[in-house]
Design an enzyme around this catalytic site. Sequence first.
Site, PDB file in Angstrom:
ATOM      1  N   HIS A 158     -56.928  26.404  17.027  1.00  0.00           N
ATOM      2  CA  HIS A 158     -55.544  26.431  16.558  1.00  0.00           C
ATOM      3  C   HIS A 158     -54.541  26.591  17.696  1.00  0.00           C
ATOM      4  CE1 HIS A 158     -56.290  26.733  12.129  1.00  0.00           C
ATOM      5  NE2 HIS A 158     -57.488  27.081  12.580  1.00  0.00           N
ATOM      6  N   ASP A 366     -47.389  26.089  22.695  1.00  0.00           N
ATOM      7  CA  ASP A 366     -47.843  26.410  21.349  1.00  0.00           C
ATOM      8  C   ASP A 366     -48.812  25.332  20.890  1.00  0.00           C
ATOM      9  OD1 ASP A 366     -47.927  28.052  19.140  1.00  0.00           O
ATOM     10  OD2 ASP A 366     -45.762  28.034  18.826  1.00  0.00           O
TER      11      ASP A 366
END
Length: 457
Positions: A158, A366
């Site tokens: 993730h 991110d």
Amino acid sequence: MPRLVVVSNRVADPRKTAAGGLAVALGEALNATGGLWFGWSGNIVERNEAGTQAQPHIQRAGDVTLATVDLTQEDHDAYYLGYSNGVLWPVFHYRLDLADFDAGYIGGYRRVNRLFAQQLLPLLRPDDLIWVHDYHLIPLAEELRALGCRQRIGFFLHIPLPPPLIMAAIPAHEWLIRALFAYDLVGLQSQTDLAHFARYVYTEAQAEQAADDRFSAFGRELRVQAIPIGIDVDEFAMLTEGREAQETLATMREQYAKRRLLVGVDRLDYSKGLPQRLRAMRSLLQRYPGNCNSATLIQIASPSRETVGAYNDLRRQLEGLCGSINGNYGELDWMPIRYIHRTVARKRLPGLYRASRVALVTPLRDGMNLVAKEFIAAQDPADPGVLVLSRFAGAAEQLRDALLVNPYDSDGTADAIQHALHMPLEERQARHQRLLANIREYDVHWWQRRFLEALQQ
């Protein structure tokens, strides 16, 4: 479809909306297959209460079985705080300066992954599909294979995967990548991450590409794909129409009737670029004084890992910047920044998003960033807000109609914010329409289907 077995660091009840994220994403497949979700219980116990012989805690959540194991303080500190969040998290977010390489946490990380494998194995059925999630559990498949597990196992990362030279700064980095080759499928958030993986295995492991998405190294073959995670757009749209969201929207519009709202919603984490965002706000007020007594940023920074020194330093830095900017530019009836260091209920966030003219999603790095997608889903198509998005977020590969910025460039980000605040309605509508179409096409259900179909092939 075979039973789905999900393994993650923490387990959540997929029936609860507040669980968010992973629970929403996986609840559909878990319920459809009578699935099993396995992970840490969140409990810290004495050494003689834990250990490899203890039985997992089993409970039912509708059609889903939740199985959790306890950890000792020593294992938690080494596996979770130490190696996962003291080494892997900073390095994978390009912050070598914050990584604690010398503390010897890797032993605890391996030990807990072995414990998870030992506790999970008796719960498995021969035809299960196993889906392992995130950086805490990179070596889990290798531990399961060592115990004789032959089921198909997939892994999804993730967070971002760094370039080879940054990855190579981790002691035993080759062991981590070798462990990934025990999986049948690895999913990454972006094409950039996929390119970093390919470069690493070519240069460090002399891998050969067996097919477009298959790599051969360490005597094994692995399939790797970029499968970006999405949100449940319809579910978030329903939240936007809910009572809590509508109350928040009405309150924001009443209190800020004469202001233009900007919003940022983040965990308090050094990867999110929060000091840089505040400096961009200061630059906006300096370069475009018309925003004084007009534009207000509501910055929510939810508490995160507050026992870690780097996070306490970040909190003090943010509080200092907010005080300085508000002190220099604020008026008796207006402050440019409202800084909120607590968690805001998920059901209220859509109202805040819809009330805002601009969302600032400007991480330094991110994996994806779902706040960007939630902001889009919450907007009124007739009068939508504008998304200002860091080009270093994984979401930037998909959301090209946002205003993409370099968060390290305060003046450039300020210029983009000014553009967003004054963007004509027709352009805002056109950008939002294209962004909404993208997040609908590549939503969380697409992500789940795409991964599981690839894993079964």
